[in-house]
Scaffold this active site. Structure first.
Site, short mmCIF file in Angstrom:
data_model
loop_
_atom_site.label_atom_id
_atom_site.label_comp_id
_atom_site.label_asym_id
_atom_site.label_seq_id
_atom_site.Cartn_x
_atom_site.Cartn_y
_atom_site.Cartn_z
N CYS A 73 -2.56 -50.18 59.83
CA CYS A 73 -2.04 -49.96 58.49
C CYS A 73 -1.28 -51.23 58.09
CB CYS A 73 -1.10 -48.76 58.51
SG CYS A 73 -0.26 -48.42 56.97
N CYS A 183 -5.56 -53.39 52.70
CA CYS A 183 -5.21 -52.02 53.06
C CYS A 183 -6.40 -51.47 53.83
CB CYS A 183 -4.96 -51.20 51.79
SG CYS A 183 -4.82 -49.42 52.07
N1 DGL Z 1 -4.05 -47.81 55.20
C1 DGL Z 1 -2.75 -48.13 54.71
C2 DGL Z 1 -2.56 -49.66 54.64
O1 DGL Z 1 -3.32 -50.38 55.26
C3 DGL Z 1 -2.55 -47.40 53.43
C4 DGL Z 1 -1.16 -47.43 52.97
C5 DGL Z 1 -0.71 -46.23 52.22
O2 DGL Z 1 -0.69 -45.15 52.81
O3 DGL Z 1 -0.30 -46.41 51.07
O4 DGL Z 1 -1.66 -50.17 54.03
#
Ligand code: DGL
Length: 259
Positions: A73, A183
């Site tokens: 993440c 993301c």
């Molecule tokens: N997959 C997360 C990232 O890479 C998503 C972030 C979120 O939950 O807003 O930032």
């Protein structure tokens, strides 16, 4: 210790795009994936809240005896990885937007970056961005709403296409030739993005680099699992298991847990 599993967590489903890259590079490992979908999105939350959630996820994975943790993440990495590394005794692999390769290769001198508010406003992101993009036009865009749509099973939807059109327009107007996906949910958008972007725009994400780095850190710490056996993949979510199973394909089962 090398026989213990690798832990992977994300605010939700997006980190499965990273797990796929790592799993295909080192398939002989056991994996435990944790999707904190009940608390997604992390992007709009403040640093302290993101750190608290990252601690909760890390402790779940450590109870399951993970030998290494992949913070799959960008938002959790850019806000919490220093804290995690200073607090726990296992190696952590993080993920950050791949601005460096985009900045080094752009010919139009303009690159786009789509990421969460939490990532774009983090100190770690500004540091990297300042290092590599001083003479480049960087069009930053917060992907408000994208994570929520993916989490609710609306990856392929008119709402998603409308949002993406709005977010890509300033980038297309600035003649970007690279779009950085900052993301881990966004690699699932690649088929849509290819349709919406001019043909010359290349899309980059950090999944492969994270997989290579995970393997290198395991090797360096003598943690690579060399025993030949059928590897185990466990998936846990505090959200909707069916939506996650549809992204995972290959009939992987996802367990619903409160954590
Ligand atoms: N997959 C997360 C990232 O890479 C998503 C972030 C979120 O939950 O807003 O930032």
């Amino acid at each position: 210790m090398s026989k213990q599993p690798i832990g992977v967590f994300d605010s939700g489903l997006g980190g499965t795009s990273i797990w796929k890259e790592i799993h295909s590079l080192i398939p002989n490992e056991d994996y435990i994936y944790l999707a904190d979908s009940a608390n997604a999105p992390y992007g709009p939350k403040g640093k302290d809240a993101i750190i608290a959630l990252s601690i909760k996820n890390t402790e779940f994975l450590l109870k399951k005896e993970c030998k290494l943790i992949v913070v799959a993440c960008n938002t959790a990495t850019t806000n919490a990885i220093d804290y995690l590394r200073n607090t726990y005794n296992v190696p952590f692999i993080g993920i950050e937007p791949a601005i460096k390769p985009a900045a080094l290769q752009t010919k139009t001198n303009a690159i786009g970056i789509l990421a969460t508010k939490g990532t774009l406003s983090s100190e770690l992101f500004s540091k990297t961005s300042n290092l590599f993009t001083s003479n480049i036009n960087v069009i930053e865009q917060v992907g408000n709403g994208i994570v929520e749509l993916i989490e609710s099973g609306k990856l392929q939807s008119d709402e998603m296409v409308s949002l993406l059109k709005i977010y890509l327009k300033p980038m297309i107007d600035a003649n970007i030739d690279y779009l950085v996906l900052g993301c881990t949910h966004y690699p699932y958008l690649i088929p849509l993005l290819i349709d919406l972007l001019p043909k010359h725009v290349k899309i980059i994400d950090s999944g492969e680099a994270v997989a290579r780095q995970t393997k290198a850190v395991l090797e360096k710490n003598n943690l690579l699992n060399t025993i030949l056996k059928k590897p185990k993949n466990e998936f846990y979510t505090n959200g909707n298991p069916e939506i996650m199973e549809s992204l995972l394909e290959n009939n992987f089962k996802v367990e619903n847990l409160n954590f």
